[in-house]
Motif scaffolding. Structure first.
Motif, PDB file in Angstrom:
ATOM      1  N   ASP A 116      37.205  56.136  46.444  1.00 52.18           N
ATOM      2  CA  ASP A 116      36.135  56.538  45.538  1.00 52.18           C
ATOM      3  C   ASP A 116      36.633  57.537  44.515  1.00 52.18           C
ATOM      4  O   ASP A 116      36.161  57.561  43.373  1.00 52.18           O
ATOM      5  CB  ASP A 116      34.969  57.144  46.328  1.00 52.18           C
ATOM      6  CG  ASP A 116      34.377  56.161  47.330  1.00 52.18           C
ATOM      7  OD1 ASP A 116      34.382  54.953  47.027  1.00 52.18           O
ATOM      8  OD2 ASP A 116      33.944  56.603  48.403  1.00 52.18           O
ATOM      9  N   PHE A 117      37.552  58.385  44.922  1.00 50.30           N
ATOM     10  CA  PHE A 117      38.059  59.412  44.027  1.00 50.30           C
ATOM     11  C   PHE A 117      39.307  58.949  43.279  1.00 50.30           C
ATOM     12  O   PHE A 117      39.646  59.506  42.240  1.00 50.30           O
ATOM     13  CB  PHE A 117      38.320  60.700  44.812  1.00 50.30           C
ATOM     14  CG  PHE A 117      37.063  61.275  45.395  1.00 50.30           C
ATOM     15  CD1 PHE A 117      36.191  61.997  44.605  1.00 50.30           C
ATOM     16  CD2 PHE A 117      36.720  61.032  46.717  1.00 50.30           C
ATOM     17  CE1 PHE A 117      35.008  62.507  45.113  1.00 50.30           C
ATOM     18  CE2 PHE A 117      35.535  61.540  47.247  1.00 50.30           C
ATOM     19  CZ  PHE A 117      34.680  62.273  46.439  1.00 50.30           C
ATOM     20  N   ARG A 118      39.977  57.904  43.790  1.00 48.99           N
ATOM     21  CA  ARG A 118      41.095  57.329  43.043  1.00 48.99           C
ATOM     22  C   ARG A 118      40.605  56.757  41.715  1.00 48.99           C
ATOM     23  O   ARG A 118      41.316  56.785  40.713  1.00 48.99           O
ATOM     24  CB  ARG A 118      41.785  56.230  43.862  1.00 48.99           C
ATOM     25  CG  ARG A 118      42.795  56.766  44.868  1.00 48.99           C
ATOM     26  CD  ARG A 118      43.805  55.692  45.259  1.00 48.99           C
ATOM     27  NE  ARG A 118      43.196  54.548  45.921  1.00 48.99           N
ATOM     28  CZ  ARG A 118      43.002  54.459  47.232  1.00 48.99           C
ATOM     29  NH1 ARG A 118      43.351  55.464  48.024  1.00 48.99           N
ATOM     30  NH2 ARG A 118      42.467  53.378  47.761  1.00 48.99           N
ATOM     31  N   VAL A 127      38.141  58.284  31.952  1.00 47.16           N
ATOM     32  CA  VAL A 127      37.241  58.202  30.793  1.00 47.16           C
ATOM     33  C   VAL A 127      35.943  57.504  31.172  1.00 47.16           C
ATOM     34  O   VAL A 127      34.843  57.968  30.816  1.00 47.16           O
ATOM     35  CB  VAL A 127      37.933  57.473  29.616  1.00 47.16           C
ATOM     36  CG1 VAL A 127      36.939  57.255  28.470  1.00 47.16           C
ATOM     37  CG2 VAL A 127      39.137  58.261  29.133  1.00 47.16           C
ATOM     38  N   ASP A 128      36.032  56.392  31.906  1.00 46.02           N
ATOM     39  CA  ASP A 128      34.833  55.657  32.325  1.00 46.02           C
ATOM     40  C   ASP A 128      33.925  56.535  33.188  1.00 46.02           C
ATOM     41  O   ASP A 128      32.699  56.563  33.004  1.00 46.02           O
ATOM     42  CB  ASP A 128      35.219  54.400  33.118  1.00 46.02           C
ATOM     43  CG  ASP A 128      35.925  53.358  32.258  1.00 46.02           C
ATOM     44  OD1 ASP A 128      35.949  53.528  31.023  1.00 46.02           O
ATOM     45  OD2 ASP A 128      36.446  52.379  32.828  1.00 46.02           O
ATOM     46  N   VAL A 129      34.541  57.237  34.160  1.00 43.93           N
ATOM     47  CA  VAL A 129      33.757  58.104  35.051  1.00 43.93           C
ATOM     48  C   VAL A 129      33.147  59.248  34.253  1.00 43.93           C
ATOM     49  O   VAL A 129      31.976  59.603  34.456  1.00 43.93           O
ATOM     50  CB  VAL A 129      34.636  58.646  36.202  1.00 43.93           C
ATOM     51  CG1 VAL A 129      33.839  59.620  37.067  1.00 43.93           C
ATOM     52  CG2 VAL A 129      35.177  57.496  37.049  1.00 43.93           C
ATOM     53  N   LEU A 130      33.918  59.812  33.337  1.00 41.35           N
ATOM     54  CA  LEU A 130      33.412  60.918  32.507  1.00 41.35           C
ATOM     55  C   LEU A 130      32.222  60.470  31.665  1.00 41.35           C
ATOM     56  O   LEU A 130      31.228  61.201  31.542  1.00 41.35           O
ATOM     57  CB  LEU A 130      34.531  61.447  31.607  1.00 41.35           C
ATOM     58  CG  LEU A 130      34.195  62.679  30.752  1.00 41.35           C
ATOM     59  CD1 LEU A 130      33.900  63.885  31.644  1.00 41.35           C
ATOM     60  CD2 LEU A 130      35.331  62.991  29.781  1.00 41.35           C
ATOM     61  N   ILE A 131      32.315  59.269  31.094  1.00 43.96           N
ATOM     62  CA  ILE A 131      31.207  58.732  30.299  1.00 43.96           C
ATOM     63  C   ILE A 131      29.945  58.639  31.164  1.00 43.96           C
ATOM     64  O   ILE A 131      28.847  59.015  30.730  1.00 43.96           O
ATOM     65  CB  ILE A 131      31.565  57.343  29.727  1.00 43.96           C
ATOM     66  CG1 ILE A 131      32.626  57.479  28.636  1.00 43.96           C
ATOM     67  CG2 ILE A 131      30.321  56.638  29.168  1.00 43.96           C
ATOM     68  CD1 ILE A 131      33.232  56.162  28.191  1.00 43.96           C
ATOM     69  N   ALA A 141      29.308  60.085  43.098  1.00 45.89           N
ATOM     70  CA  ALA A 141      30.000  61.108  43.880  1.00 45.89           C
ATOM     71  C   ALA A 141      30.303  62.339  43.040  1.00 45.89           C
ATOM     72  O   ALA A 141      30.039  63.481  43.463  1.00 45.89           O
ATOM     73  CB  ALA A 141      31.300  60.540  44.460  1.00 45.89           C
ATOM     74  N   VAL A 142      30.818  62.131  41.831  1.00 39.23           N
ATOM     75  CA  VAL A 142      31.171  63.266  40.968  1.00 39.23           C
ATOM     76  C   VAL A 142      29.923  64.011  40.513  1.00 39.23           C
ATOM     77  O   VAL A 142      29.881  65.253  40.522  1.00 39.23           O
ATOM     78  CB  VAL A 142      32.001  62.793  39.748  1.00 39.23           C
ATOM     79  CG1 VAL A 142      32.220  63.942  38.764  1.00 39.23           C
ATOM     80  CG2 VAL A 142      33.345  62.237  40.199  1.00 39.23           C
ATOM     81  N   SER A 143      28.875  63.281  40.126  1.00 43.14           N
ATOM     82  CA  SER A 143      27.643  63.945  39.681  1.00 43.14           C
ATOM     83  C   SER A 143      27.018  64.759  40.811  1.00 43.14           C
ATOM     84  O   SER A 143      26.428  65.821  40.575  1.00 43.14           O
ATOM     85  CB  SER A 143      26.628  62.919  39.138  1.00 43.14           C
ATOM     86  OG  SER A 143      26.048  62.150  40.173  1.00 43.14           O
ATOM     87  N   THR A 144      27.170  64.269  42.045  1.00 40.53           N
ATOM     88  CA  THR A 144      26.641  65.000  43.204  1.00 40.53           C
ATOM     89  C   THR A 144      27.478  66.238  43.494  1.00 40.53           C
ATOM     90  O   THR A 144      26.927  67.315  43.769  1.00 40.53           O
ATOM     91  CB  THR A 144      26.614  64.083  44.446  1.00 40.53           C
ATOM     92  OG1 THR A 144      25.743  62.973  44.182  1.00 40.53           O
ATOM     93  CG2 THR A 144      26.099  64.824  45.674  1.00 40.53           C
ATOM     94  N   LEU A 145      28.793  66.118  43.429  1.00 36.69           N
ATOM     95  CA  LEU A 145      29.675  67.240  43.751  1.00 36.69           C
ATOM     96  C   LEU A 145      29.581  68.375  42.737  1.00 36.69           C
ATOM     97  O   LEU A 145      29.801  69.542  43.087  1.00 36.69           O
ATOM     98  CB  LEU A 145      31.122  66.759  43.881  1.00 36.69           C
ATOM     99  CG  LEU A 145      31.409  65.852  45.086  1.00 36.69           C
ATOM    100  CD1 LEU A 145      32.845  65.356  45.062  1.00 36.69           C
ATOM    101  CD2 LEU A 145      31.130  66.585  46.403  1.00 36.69           C
ATOM    102  N   ILE A 146      29.262  68.051  41.478  1.00 33.16           N
ATOM    103  CA  ILE A 146      29.129  69.120  40.484  1.00 33.16           C
ATOM    104  C   ILE A 146      27.681  69.609  40.346  1.00 33.16           C
ATOM    105  O   ILE A 146      27.401  70.523  39.568  1.00 33.16           O
ATOM    106  CB  ILE A 146      29.668  68.691  39.107  1.00 33.16           C
ATOM    107  CG1 ILE A 146      28.817  67.580  38.484  1.00 33.16           C
ATOM    108  CG2 ILE A 146      31.130  68.289  39.191  1.00 33.16           C
ATOM    109  CD1 ILE A 146      29.216  67.251  37.044  1.00 33.16           C
ATOM    110  N   SER A 203      31.847  56.239  42.076  1.00 29.43           N
ATOM    111  CA  SER A 203      32.585  57.402  41.577  1.00 29.43           C
ATOM    112  C   SER A 203      31.692  58.302  40.730  1.00 29.43           C
ATOM    113  O   SER A 203      31.731  59.528  40.860  1.00 29.43           O
ATOM    114  CB  SER A 203      33.803  56.962  40.759  1.00 29.43           C
ATOM    115  OG  SER A 203      34.730  56.281  41.571  1.00 29.43           O
ATOM    116  N   VAL A 204      30.877  57.708  39.863  1.00 29.01           N
ATOM    117  CA  VAL A 204      29.955  58.491  39.033  1.00 29.01           C
ATOM    118  C   VAL A 204      28.948  59.233  39.915  1.00 29.01           C
ATOM    119  O   VAL A 204      28.675  60.427  39.709  1.00 29.01           O
ATOM    120  CB  VAL A 204      29.227  57.586  38.017  1.00 29.01           C
ATOM    121  CG1 VAL A 204      28.103  58.347  37.314  1.00 29.01           C
ATOM    122  CG2 VAL A 204      30.201  57.032  36.991  1.00 29.01           C
TER     123      VAL A 204
END
Length: 309
Positions: free
Chosen positions: A59-61, A68-72, A133-138, A130-131
């Protein structure tokens, strides 16, 4: 496939039906659920612990493989939904408690059901996960900061208290889930098959409890909140889709970004509203919990028929 797996698969596949059913039960039999107010944070913790059990390095790989895709996706989520909430609250001259409730749900991370909807839509599931997971972690930083910035117009916001609550009900259970999976991988993989059942039970109970607690307020202000929630969610999908298209993402990626943008962790919104604000502020989260699962299912079904041209 054993009995638990079959039940879990059935319940997961009929998720929206259970959300609607328990919302109705909470409204017409509130006495059965009002006593559960103190368990909202615990139930959300159960959901987040389950999320931790399912997270993997893969998921984090994705974050490092295509940042860029995840950041978008993450920027789109935290830019579009909070901004829409604020604009709707100001434009429609919402009462302070409702305005704060709408902004609160708008500032939450991506919803727990969005990955399922992305899968059903034949979208890019790896990107969606991934989106989410990252949105939850931040979220411990992003959510209090955005609420303070946008809802401070209506009332004073204790960002430190919000930060600590999100850490306790979101991040700690996720980390515990990741640790348990690392230490007991085989057992964790076996128990993960029952997670759709456990998560569905936790989510529908949160919905029923919040609806039961706020039955009177829903009767009094339900129509305006329903209208705002539907607008917020649908416009979130629309802007999320075109935000992804603006950056040239293909259709499968646009599907994932659209659903990750428009679907919120409304359980977190309900928990934070119940702990920090007037009970009325929890109503938008409760209604969002019901509505976004209906709209997400409809959109996923429609998306599944769309192919890249």
């Amino acid at each position: 496939m054993n009995t638990v797996e079959r039940i879990s698969k059935f319940v997961g596949g009929t998720f929206s039906v259970w959300v609607i059913l328990f919302a109705i039960l909470g409204f017409f039999a509130p006495e059965a659920f009002v006593g559960g107010k103190g368990y909202i944070s615990f139930l959300l913790g159960v959901i987040m612990f389950g999320m931790g059990l399912t997270l993997s390095s893969a998921d984090f790989r994705e974050v490092f493989r295509r940042p860029v895709d995840v950041l978008i996706g993450v920027v789109g989520h935290y830019l579009i939904m909070p901004s829409l909430a604020y604009v709707l609250a100001v434009t429609l001259h919402l009462p302070p408690d409702i305005a704060v409730g709408v902004i609160l749900v708008g500032c939450c991370p991506s919803g727990t059901a969005s990955n399922v909807m992305t899968y059903l839509s034949k979208g890019d599931v790896a990107l969606g996960v991934s989106v989410a997971a990252v949105s939850t972690l931040i979220a411990p930083i992003a959510t209090p900061a955005l609420i303070s910035l946008l809802a401070g117009h209506w009332m004073e916001i204790n960002t430190q208290s919000l930060f600590m609550d999100i850490i306790m009900v979101v991040i700690v259970p996720i980390v515990l889930g990741v640790i348990v999976k690392a230490l007991f991988n085989k057992q964790a993989e076996a128990s993960a098959k029952a997670l759709p059942l456990v998560s569905t039970i936790a989510i529908v109970l949160i919905v029923a409890i919040v609806v039961a607690i706020n039955k009177g307020k829903i009767v009094e202000t339900g129509l305006i909140i329903f209208a705002v929630v539907i607008l917020h969610n649908v416009l979130g999908y629309l802007l999320g889709y075109f935000f992804a298209k603006l950056f040239g993402l293909n259709l499968t990626k646009r599907k994932a970004i659209t659903l990750e943008t428009g679907m919120q962790n409304s359980g977190l919104g309900a928990a934070l509203a119940a702990a920090h604000f007037n009970p009325l502020a929890a109503v938008p989260s409760a209604i969002f919990s019901v509505w976004h699962n209906i709209s997400g299912s409809i959109l996923a079904t429609w998306f599944a028929k769309k192919e890249e041209k």
